[in-house]
Enzyme design. Structure first.
Site, PDB file in Angstrom:
ATOM      1  N   LEU A  31      16.537 -14.951  -9.243  1.00 27.00           N
ATOM      2  CA  LEU A  31      15.484 -14.164  -8.608  1.00 27.00           C
ATOM      3  C   LEU A  31      14.716 -15.010  -7.593  1.00 27.00           C
ATOM      4  CD1 LEU A  31      14.000 -11.482  -8.408  1.00 27.00           C
ATOM      5  CD2 LEU A  31      12.457 -12.266 -10.199  1.00 27.00           C
TER       6      LEU A  31
ATOM      7  N   HIS B  55      -4.956 -25.818   0.476  1.00 25.34           N
ATOM      8  CA  HIS B  55      -3.892 -24.818   0.304  1.00 25.34           C
ATOM      9  C   HIS B  55      -3.628 -24.054   1.592  1.00 25.34           C
ATOM     10  CE1 HIS B  55      -5.636 -25.607  -3.663  1.00 25.34           C
ATOM     11  NE2 HIS B  55      -4.379 -25.570  -4.040  1.00 25.34           N
TER      12      HIS B  55
ATOM     13  N   ILE C  67      -7.267 -37.327  -2.309  1.00 22.47           N
ATOM     14  CA  ILE C  67      -7.051 -37.115  -3.742  1.00 22.47           C
ATOM     15  C   ILE C  67      -5.797 -37.823  -4.243  1.00 22.47           C
ATOM     16  CG2 ILE C  67      -6.879 -35.318  -5.536  1.00 22.47           C
ATOM     17  CD1 ILE C  67      -9.603 -35.545  -4.052  1.00 22.47           C
ATOM     18  N   GLY C  68      -4.944 -38.274  -3.356  1.00 20.00           N
ATOM     19  CA  GLY C  68      -3.819 -39.092  -3.829  1.00 20.00           C
ATOM     20  C   GLY C  68      -2.544 -38.914  -3.042  1.00 20.00           C
TER      21      GLY C  68
ATOM     22  N   LYS D  16      -5.038 -17.572 -13.953  1.00 13.78           N
ATOM     23  CA  LYS D  16      -4.142 -17.877 -15.069  1.00 13.78           C
ATOM     24  C   LYS D  16      -4.055 -16.682 -16.008  1.00 13.78           C
ATOM     25  CE  LYS D  16      -3.115 -22.023 -14.121  1.00 13.78           C
ATOM     26  NZ  LYS D  16      -2.509 -23.267 -14.506  1.00 13.78           N
TER      27      LYS D  16
HETATM   28  N1  GLN Z   1      -3.234 -37.030  -7.325  1.00 15.35           N
HETATM   29  C1  GLN Z   1      -2.601 -35.766  -7.256  1.00 15.35           C
HETATM   30  C2  GLN Z   1      -2.249 -35.423  -5.811  1.00 15.35           C
HETATM   31  O1  GLN Z   1      -2.976 -35.772  -4.959  1.00 15.35           O
HETATM   32  C3  GLN Z   1      -3.479 -34.677  -7.833  1.00 15.35           C
HETATM   33  C4  GLN Z   1      -2.781 -33.345  -7.828  1.00 15.35           C
HETATM   34  C5  GLN Z   1      -3.534 -32.229  -8.509  1.00 15.35           C
HETATM   35  O2  GLN Z   1      -4.705 -32.295  -8.760  1.00 15.35           O
HETATM   36  N2  GLN Z   1      -2.867 -31.154  -8.819  1.00 15.35           N
HETATM   37  O3  GLN Z   1      -1.272 -34.780  -5.530  1.00 15.35           O
HETATM   38 ZN    ZN Z   2      -6.140 -30.990  -7.469  1.00 14.19          ZN
END
Ligand code: GLN
Ligand code: ZN
Length: 762
Positions: free
Chosen positions: A18, A697, A434-435, A117
């Site tokens: 799918l 996003h 964030i990474g 969710k």
């Molecule tokens: N350190 C991760 C990243 O930057 C955190 C991802 C997340 O919070 N889902 O991708």
């Molecule tokens: Zn995140």
């Protein structure tokens, strides 16, 4: 005679057919008819699999092209105005996908329905939108077609629908009004549907009301009575199902509703059948969910058999047996796994195997235990083995030797902060990410080539280091203050660590739908967890060798690894969390010993492990937060610990968030316009916070002005010296152009914030 049935079957297909068909259709490479043919094939296949296991009733309507809640919106004709085309009143496939994903094949964009969710699962459903003048228009065509398909095959169909109260509970109101005011019209529409189904000679309809497992306000409890009083007339027999949580105070209510049977999740609440029998009128069907629909372990059949005998003995009506919930949440078929460790495999059951378990239990009840002697013995020997792969005495011992000091940083935050500042010398409003940085095709190919043995470890290392260097150079050029290595070596934030830890197994095809065409393949935690060697230090050391600015060590936290895996059930979850925490604590200490001054421990999934009932939440939070603290507390005061969380619905758990005692927390706030920060303000949150200043996003580039505006809002709520400036999540799904443009604006905004702050304080 014990009847067996199923609540729902995975619809993605055993080879994710799918998913591939949907994505081709969206790219314009498959026609609508081809897509629908694939869907019909999957349905037929699923029904036949279920029929072959001898199910007495087979679910229909559990299939969905995208999501079952979206389907129910279409069934009820709840289509927000922005998706309605003036020319047609029917809901075509394009409208359907526009609601789901904001666009269909023509590429025109719309604001999609929100996702949330599905209760406490990792499955995301769409959120219905209703307005005060909401009209409902029954649109049963798709369901009726599926009923016709299954009836043509001569199979016993049990249509599955989401119940009206659960549907309404999930709905989001476009303005503030009492949703329950819509219930009367909504019920009329449901009644109309049930009337049609009765006309088709349907005997049973499964009506899912998982909200019965939640803390319901009185008015919602009353609404159950009025609604089901109306639905019983002129309808097929109704099986009212609940799952994911015990009914508790809603149990008398559920048992006394005018329906013909109820289904209880006896995995989540094993004892509730006894209480239920006190209230369930004689003659009503009791369906017991004794096979776990949320996990992948074999059922302890001999034990379940005994339970069944007890219930059968005490219940004065028909007894049915089923999985605890829909099998949507487990992979399709274990037989496809040809590379899994045999010992681990011998203890697993996926959806198809779970149906076989139903069949065996029915046989045992009908013909006595001797009829299934061999199968029962096999299960017992698989499930109760204590091999050295499962139990490590050293790990167990380490877990018993923990002391309170291991859960505490040496000094409180107020003392740590100046020490860290001395060490790091960061400006006000420090900037960071964030990474992850973009995961390009090249990166994916390199990882794949290495995994398949097409390139050497040295080649792999060289290529990945080039990538790290590229990320560092970009960040330096952008002028970010705290850097990251970019996570190019990571396929997934949980799998990457699981693969390096003992106690984890990985399936090849163990896919579970996450939303729409997206699937995840959760690792299986089958044994005691330990870290054979350092997991991340080499990459971070390399990154740090390239710059004087601090590079963050980057780890996934214990609770997130736990919540995104299939977890063993022979020891409590909390104990597995402790084992994970110890393994990660060693990594944190290794990073520090290597000179890493800032270590981020991501807990993206901490919030979603929260139990549905208030009353159960404290227990979870207690051990989850302690697991985080155990991971983080082995370092000196001057080492800075960060954590990151997406889905920052913090109001009800802010105390626990503060209790994590991370020096810095980065959170998702941009979509809520910083409103999510209110929880921190009301609580007077003491440590540092990086409220996400733009939504990663979306491909849109945030303007400097927009970032400034958000940070001004943040400053109304939080003292400037506590604030960091960062995106709201990792950047791996974006491309480099988007990332550099966005971060450029972000850094500019931070510089402007600093000078404005200095001017104000002069
Ligand atoms: N350190 C991760 C990243 O930057 C955190 C991802 C997340 O919070 N889902 O991708
Ligand atoms: Zn995140």
């Amino acid at each position: 005679m014990l009847k067996i049935h199923n609540l729902g079957f995975p619809r993605i297909g055993d080879q994710r057919q799918l998913k591939f068909a949907l994505e081709k259709f969206w790219r314009g490479e498959l026609t609508e008819n081809e897509l629908l043919a694939t869907a019909a094939d999957i349905r037929q296949h699923n029904w036949k699999v279920q029929a072959n296991c001898g199910l007495d009733l087979i679910p229909v309507g559990d299939f969905s092209l995208y999501d079952q809640v979206l389907d129910s919106c279409c069934l009820l004709g709840v289509i927000p105005h922005r998706f309605q085309s003036p020319s047609s009143s029917t809901i075509d496939l394009h409208t359907y996908f526009r609601m789901a994903r904001g666009r269909s094949v023509d590429g025109q964009s719309f604001r999609a329905l929100e996702m949330t969710k599905w209760f406490d699962t990792n499955y995301h459903c769409m959120v219905p939108e209703v307005d005060p003048a909401q009209k409902f228009n029954l649109n049963p065509q798709s369901l009726l077609e599926q009923i016709e398909e299954i009836t043509t095959l001569g199979l016993p169909a049990k249509p599955v629908i989401i119940g009206p109260l659960t549907w309404l509970w999930l709905a989001k109101t476009t303005s503030s009004f009492d949703k329950l005011s819509l219930l009367e019209d909504l019920t009329t529409t449901y009644a109309e549907l049930l009337h049609i189904l009765k006309g088709l000679n349907i005997t049973w309809v499964q009506i899912d009301e998982p909200v019965l497992g939640m803390d319901l306000p009185d008015c919602w409890q009353d609404a159950f009575k009025t609604t089901y009083d109306r639905l019983q007339h002129n309808a097929p027999k109704l099986l009212l199902t609940s799952y994911f949580s015990g009914l508790q105070d809603n149990l008398p209510l559920a048992c006394q509703l005018p329906v013909d049977g109820i289904h209880l999740d006896l995995i989540r609440d094993p004892q509730q059948w006894q209480e239920a029998l006190k209230y369930l009128p004689a003659g009503k069907v009791l369906s017991v969910g004794l096979i776990n629909g949320r996990n992948i372990w074999k059922n302890d059949l001999p034990q379940t058999y005994q339970t069944l005998l007890h219930i059968k003995n005490d219940h004065k009506g028909d007894l049915w047996l089923a999985p605890s919930c829909s099998l949507l949440h487990v992979p399709v078929d274990l037989d496809s796994e040809n590379q899994l460790d045999e010992e681990v495999k011998s203890r697993l059951a996926f959806a198809r195997q779970k149906l076989t378990e139903l069949e065996l239990l029915r046989l045992a009840v009908a013909e006595g235990i001797t009829a299934v002697g061999k199968e029962f013995n096999d299960v017992t020997s698989c499930l109760h083995q204590h091999s050295s792969a499962i139990e490590h005495p050293e790990i167990r011992q380490r877990c018993t030797q923990l002391n309170e000091a291991m859960y505490q940083r040496s000094s409180p935050f107020s003392i740590r902060k100046p020490l860290q500042q001395q060490h790091l010398n960061l400006p006000l409003f420090p900037t960071t990410t964030i990474g992850s940085f973009p995961q390009t095709d090249k990166i994916r190919q390199t990882r794949k080539a290495f995994k398949q043995g097409d390139i050497s470890a040295q080649q792999y290392k060289t290529e990945m280091e080039q990538n790290v260097r590229f990320c560092i150079d970009q960040q330096l050029a952008l002028g970010l203050d705290v850097l990251v290595h970019g996570e190019a070596e990571r396929n997934d934030m949980v799998e990457y660590f699981g693969e390096q830890l003992e106690g984890f197994a990985f399936t090849r095809y163990g896919w579970v739908q996450s939303y729409g065409s997206r699937c995840v393949k959760p690792p299986v935690i089958y044994g005691d967890i330990q870290r054979p060697q350092a997991m991340t230090t080499a990459w971070i050391n390399y990154a740090q060798s390239l710059t004087d600015r601090p590079v963050k060590g980057m780890l996934t936290g214990p609770v997130t690894i736990l919540n995104w895996s299939f977890v063993r059930e022979d020891i409590p979850r909390s104990e597995t969390a402790t084992q994970l925490a110890l393994a990660l604590r060693d990594e944190v200490c290794d990073l520090e010993a290597n000179g890493v001054a800032i270590i981020q421990i991501d807990e993206a999934a901490l919030r979603e492990g929260l139990p549905l009932r208030k009353h159960d939440q404290a227990g979870y939070l207690h051990w989850a937060i302690r697991a985080f603290r155990l991971t983080a507390s082995g370092v000196a005061d001057k080492t800075q610990i960060h954590t990151h969380m997406c889905y920052s619905e913090f109001n009800d758990i802010i105390e626990s968030i503060a209790d994590m005692d991370a020096d810095v927390i980065t959170i998702e706030t941009s979509r809520s316009n910083m409103e999510l920060l209110d929880a921190f303000v009301d609580f007077n949150y003491p440590n540092d916070i990086g409220p996400g200043v733009y939504d990663i996003h979306s491909p849109n580039i945030p303007e400097t002005e927009a970032i400034l505006a958000l940070m001004k809002k943040a400053q109304i709520r939080i003292n400037a010296p506590q604030l960091w400036v960062n995106p709201d999540c990792g950047l791996k799904t974006r491309n480099w152009n988007e990332v550099t443009d966005a971060l450029n604006n972000m850094v500019t905004a931070a510089i402007m914030l600093r000078s404005a702050y200095r001017q104000n304080s002069n």
